[in-house]
Structures are given as C-alpha cells and as structure tokens.
Motif scaffolding. Structure first.
Motif, PDB file in Angstrom:
ATOM      1  N   ARG A  48      67.367  44.825 -12.664  1.00 63.84           N
ATOM      2  CA  ARG A  48      66.627  44.735 -11.040  1.00 63.84           C
ATOM      3  C   ARG A  48      65.573  43.617 -11.056  1.00 63.84           C
ATOM      4  O   ARG A  48      65.400  42.980 -10.192  1.00 63.84           O
ATOM      5  N   ALA A  49      64.598  43.711 -12.264  1.00 64.06           N
ATOM      6  CA  ALA A  49      63.433  42.787 -12.097  1.00 64.06           C
ATOM      7  C   ALA A  49      64.204  41.385 -12.392  1.00 64.06           C
ATOM      8  O   ALA A  49      63.485  40.661 -11.764  1.00 64.06           O
ATOM      9  N   VAL A  50      64.897  41.348 -13.101  1.00 61.26           N
ATOM     10  CA  VAL A  50      65.595  40.019 -13.587  1.00 61.26           C
ATOM     11  C   VAL A  50      66.035  39.566 -12.083  1.00 61.26           C
ATOM     12  O   VAL A  50      66.031  38.250 -11.785  1.00 61.26           O
ATOM     13  N   ASP A  51      67.013  40.159 -11.608  1.00 60.00           N
ATOM     14  CA  ASP A  51      67.568  39.709 -10.135  1.00 60.00           C
ATOM     15  C   ASP A  51      66.640  39.386  -9.102  1.00 60.00           C
ATOM     16  O   ASP A  51      66.771  38.475  -8.470  1.00 60.00           O
ATOM     17  N   ARG A  52      65.694  40.076  -9.135  1.00 61.10           N
ATOM     18  CA  ARG A  52      64.574  39.886  -7.982  1.00 61.10           C
ATOM     19  C   ARG A  52      63.598  38.639  -8.516  1.00 61.10           C
ATOM     20  O   ARG A  52      63.681  37.812  -7.434  1.00 61.10           O
ATOM     21  N   ALA A  53      63.676  38.228  -9.660  1.00 56.81           N
ATOM     22  CA  ALA A  53      63.094  37.102 -10.078  1.00 56.81           C
ATOM     23  C   ALA A  53      63.852  35.964  -9.551  1.00 56.81           C
ATOM     24  O   ALA A  53      63.334  34.760  -9.038  1.00 56.81           O
ATOM     25  N   PHE A  54      65.141  36.199  -9.735  1.00 56.72           N
ATOM     26  CA  PHE A  54      65.876  34.875  -9.325  1.00 56.72           C
ATOM     27  C   PHE A  54      66.024  34.742  -7.870  1.00 56.72           C
ATOM     28  O   PHE A  54      66.187  33.751  -7.384  1.00 56.72           O
ATOM     29  N   SER A  55      66.236  35.950  -7.121  1.00 57.57           N
ATOM     30  CA  SER A  55      66.415  35.696  -5.709  1.00 57.57           C
ATOM     31  C   SER A  55      65.273  35.487  -5.104  1.00 57.57           C
ATOM     32  O   SER A  55      65.234  34.631  -3.936  1.00 57.57           O
ATOM     33  N   THR A  56      64.047  35.445  -5.555  1.00 52.78           N
ATOM     34  CA  THR A  56      62.670  35.252  -4.893  1.00 52.78           C
ATOM     35  C   THR A  56      62.380  33.701  -5.207  1.00 52.78           C
ATOM     36  O   THR A  56      61.985  33.091  -4.284  1.00 52.78           O
ATOM     37  N   HIS A  57      62.597  33.253  -6.596  1.00 52.45           N
ATOM     38  CA  HIS A  57      62.084  31.947  -6.795  1.00 52.45           C
ATOM     39  C   HIS A  57      63.079  30.789  -6.647  1.00 52.45           C
ATOM     40  O   HIS A  57      62.876  29.562  -6.935  1.00 52.45           O
ATOM     41  N   GLU A  58      64.542  31.065  -6.897  1.00 51.88           N
ATOM     42  CA  GLU A  58      65.479  30.099  -6.757  1.00 51.88           C
ATOM     43  C   GLU A  58      65.323  28.992  -7.849  1.00 51.88           C
ATOM     44  O   GLU A  58      65.101  27.760  -7.544  1.00 51.88           O
ATOM     45  N   ASN A  91      71.439  40.105 -18.982  1.00 52.17           N
ATOM     46  CA  ASN A  91      70.904  39.993 -17.866  1.00 52.17           C
ATOM     47  C   ASN A  91      70.567  38.528 -17.211  1.00 52.17           C
ATOM     48  O   ASN A  91      71.014  38.231 -15.963  1.00 52.17           O
ATOM     49  N   LEU A  92      69.926  37.859 -17.900  1.00 49.59           N
ATOM     50  CA  LEU A  92      69.242  36.765 -17.575  1.00 49.59           C
ATOM     51  C   LEU A  92      70.817  35.636 -17.214  1.00 49.59           C
ATOM     52  O   LEU A  92      70.554  34.772 -16.532  1.00 49.59           O
ATOM     53  N   VAL A  97      73.935  32.644 -13.683  1.00 45.94           N
ATOM     54  CA  VAL A  97      75.323  32.059 -13.209  1.00 45.94           C
ATOM     55  C   VAL A  97      75.541  32.472 -11.501  1.00 45.94           C
ATOM     56  O   VAL A  97      75.905  31.467 -10.904  1.00 45.94           O
ATOM     57  N   ALA A  98      74.993  33.687 -11.352  1.00 42.77           N
ATOM     58  CA  ALA A  98      74.953  34.061  -9.927  1.00 42.77           C
ATOM     59  C   ALA A  98      74.302  33.384  -8.995  1.00 42.77           C
ATOM     60  O   ALA A  98      74.672  33.144  -7.994  1.00 42.77           O
ATOM     61  N   ALA A  99      73.115  32.901  -9.473  1.00 41.65           N
ATOM     62  CA  ALA A  99      72.283  32.014  -8.471  1.00 41.65           C
ATOM     63  C   ALA A  99      72.421  30.678  -8.639  1.00 41.65           C
ATOM     64  O   ALA A  99      71.816  29.794  -8.100  1.00 41.65           O
ATOM     65  N   GLY A 100      73.693  30.072  -9.347  1.00 39.39           N
ATOM     66  CA  GLY A 100      74.145  28.633  -9.577  1.00 39.39           C
ATOM     67  C   GLY A 100      73.192  27.995 -10.192  1.00 39.39           C
ATOM     68  O   GLY A 100      73.299  26.498 -10.209  1.00 39.39           O
ATOM     69  N   VAL A 101      72.370  28.512 -11.158  1.00 39.75           N
ATOM     70  CA  VAL A 101      71.526  27.693 -12.411  1.00 39.75           C
ATOM     71  C   VAL A 101      72.599  26.854 -13.386  1.00 39.75           C
ATOM     72  O   VAL A 101      73.621  27.573 -13.611  1.00 39.75           O
ATOM     73  N   ASP A 102      72.118  25.736 -13.365  1.00 42.70           N
ATOM     74  CA  ASP A 102      73.171  24.997 -14.369  1.00 42.70           C
ATOM     75  C   ASP A 102      72.650  24.831 -15.677  1.00 42.70           C
ATOM     76  O   ASP A 102      73.334  24.037 -16.535  1.00 42.70           O
ATOM     77  N   ARG A 103      71.504  25.285 -16.172  1.00 52.17           N
ATOM     78  CA  ARG A 103      71.047  25.095 -17.606  1.00 52.17           C
ATOM     79  C   ARG A 103      70.274  26.199 -18.016  1.00 52.17           C
ATOM     80  O   ARG A 103      69.644  26.619 -17.271  1.00 52.17           O
TER      81      ARG A 103
END
Length: 344
Positions: A48-58, A91-92, A97-103
């Motif tokens: 949950r903490a990992v998902d929040r970091a990705f959703s908040t900061h893109e 988790n990371l 992948v879900a956030a579309g990060v490429d590296r």
C-alpha cells in the motif's frame, strides 16, 4: 526524469540522491527511516505504501537500493529478509509496470556469488567471478533473498518489457568487516581494491549510468567493482602467493604499504571481474588500486572512507519501529512532501 529512490536514508542513498540530481534528475527518496534525502516514509514490504508513492509522484524510473543487509542477520528473522528483499522488490516491480515506468535499477550484491566453499577457503586457486559464474549457491539468507529478487527482475523484464538492470555491487561499506580477523581498517579496504571493493561514489555513478542506459540495454546483470589488475591465469598464484603477483603489477606497493605500517594480503580467495559493466553501460570505476597507491606516494589520505563506528540508520531505530519493516501490515508510514506531477 523523476526517480523513485528506495533506501534513500542509507549509506548508498546519501551518495546516490546527489549523483542523480547532478545528472539532472528529480529524486523522490523512499525509506522507512527519516533522512535528509527521504521524502516518503514507508517500507517497500508494504504494498500500500509503495502504491501510494507511485500514484502520488508519477515517477519515470526506479532505483531500488533499499534492503535488509548482511549485518541485519543478527537483528532480524529470516522472514523479514523475505518480506523486505523479495516481496518488497516484487511490490516495486509490479507498481512500476502498473504506472507505466520504463526503467528499473536494482542494487544487488556480489555476496550472493560466494559459496560456502569459497568463504571457507577451499581449493588451490582464487575463484574468478563474473556474470557467467554458476551455479550460484548463496550461503546466508541475505544472499538467498537477493538472488530471488534478481530472478523477479528478470521475470518481470521478460514478461512485461520493463527495462531492468541488476547491479551486483562489491564491498563499499565504511565500517569494519564483521567476519574478518587480522588486517583491518583502511589497510584491509586498500587490499580489497585489488579484487573485491569499490568506492561508494563509483557505485552511485554506476547506478546513474544504468538508469540512463536501461532502455537501450533491456535486461542485464552487472558486477560493479574496481577493475582488477589480475587475469584468470593468476588465480593459483593469487591464492598461494599474491604478493609476488602484486609486485609484478605494482613494484612499489610493498614499500608504500610498509611506510604506512600496512601489509599486503597473504592470500586472495576471489576476484570480481567487472569488465562487462564497461561494455554494457560504459561504467568503469574511477578509483582503483592505483589510486590508493598514488595517495600513499603523495602522502594524502587514501580515498577509502573508514568508520568503525558506522551503523545503518535502520539499526538505530527502536525495536517498535524496526518491527514495522519486517511486518508490512503494521507499517504506519505513508507521509509525503513532494507535490503530485501531471504527465504531458
């Protein structure tokens, strides 16, 4: 690009964050321990903490340097290593992948390449270790979980197309070796620059290069260590009479060490070959054994930080807080200070 950096409050993190910024990147530090380079408090074991970091900061890229390390074996149960080093990495990867990060760059360790036979000093020759070394038989829970995390990186990269580079770093910690007896301090670190050590500054630079080159590389596993002056043909002599081999490569090394009250190694049991990193991402350590000898010749401090009292920030936390690192369901932290960013 905006980079999520885990382990931002640790020894490597304090060098990695500035190196990333110097290269023109924005850094979002993620760690369970507060620190000057940390903006997001949380455990990677807490999805949950990992998902929040990705959703908040893109974020655009991830450098995953956070982990439980070998010294933590005396402080944590094995399950905690699985939670943090394996589940945390998954988790990371899945969030990326879900956030579309490429590296994605993963900090691994050469420690996982050391079998019980090598650590016990068996055999008549030094083990020559490169990325093709197999089979890999880690001797403790730290190595086992790091190897498992490498496998997750490979799997997600192949299945989902995430460009991922795994960096197996050799020793760069500032404290004393917790297992070595005999030579210690900067003398030991100087000796290790021949075959199993790298500066933290060079490790940070390797991560920046890996992050920037990842899309063109795809997936790779790379050893990050100072370049060795030895060859495979030296393996037997290194185990039995390394000082003769060192004298051939560096004729004045023994005298320079003696003037400092240091001694050369009496045996060398392994050599990490970091040449693939130069071919793959253009990395070659700036500081090598020759740099150490140059400092000795000129009467300067050797470029090898030594702090026998160093303790990781995680080890300094109260048990009640450290336990949250091992049990993600109870991890309370998710505070952030970076504003969200829109793409496009």
């Amino acid at each position: 690009m905006r980079v999520l950096l885990t382990g931002s409050s640790g020894w490597l993190g304090r060098f990695l964050a500035p190196a990333l910024r110097d290269a023109g990147h924005e850094v979002v530090g993620f760690d369970i321990v507060p620190g000057a380079e940390t903006q997001v408090l949380g455990s990677v074991a807490d999805a949950r903490a990992v998902d929040r970091a990705f959703s908040t900061h893109e974020v655009d890229g991830v450098v995953h340097a956070g982990a439980l390390h070998k010294p933590d074996i005396v402080r944590y149960p094995r399950q905690a290593f699985v939670d943090v080093n394996v589940t945390g990495t998954l988790n990371l990867l899945e969030a990326a992948v879900a956030a579309g990060v490429d590296r994605f760059v993963f900090t691994s360790t050469t420690s996982l390449m050391i079998t019980r036979a090598i650590s016990d000093g068996r055999g008549v020759a030094a083990a020559w270790l490169d990325e093709a070394t197999a089979p890999l038989e880690p001797r403790n829970i730290y190595g086992v979980t790091k190897l498992a995390a490498e496998g997750l990186c490979r799997m997600i990269s192949l299945e989902r197309g995430l460009s991922c580079i795994v960096l197996r770093t050799s020793r760069f910690f500032p404290e004393d070796d917790d297992t070595h007896r005999g030579i210690g301090g900067q003398n030991l670190k100087a000796n290790e620059m021949l075959y199993r050590r790298v500066t933290v500054e060079d490790v940070a630079r390797a991560h920046v290069l890996a992050l920037e080159r990842a899309p063109e590389v795809g997936f790779d596993i790379l050893i990050i260590s100072a370049p060795t002056p030895f060859t495979r043909e030296d393996a037997v002599a290194l185990k039995q009479d390394p000082q003769t081999v060192i004298a051939r490569c560096f004729p004045d090394a023994a005298a320079l060490f003696a003037a400092r009250g240091w001694t050369l190694p009496s045996t060398i049991d392994r050599v990490y070959d970091a040449s693939r990193a130069e071919r793959s991402i253009g990395f070659r350590a700036v500081t090598d054994y020759g740099s150490v000898l140059d400092a000795l010749r000129e009467g300067r401090d050797v470029p090898l930080p030594h702090d026998p009292e160093y303790m990781s920030p995680l080890a300094k936390l109260p048990d009640s807080v450290r336990n949250g690192h091992a049990r993600p369901a109870t991890t309370p932290w998710s505070t952030t200070t970076f504003p969200p960013r829109r793409r496009g």
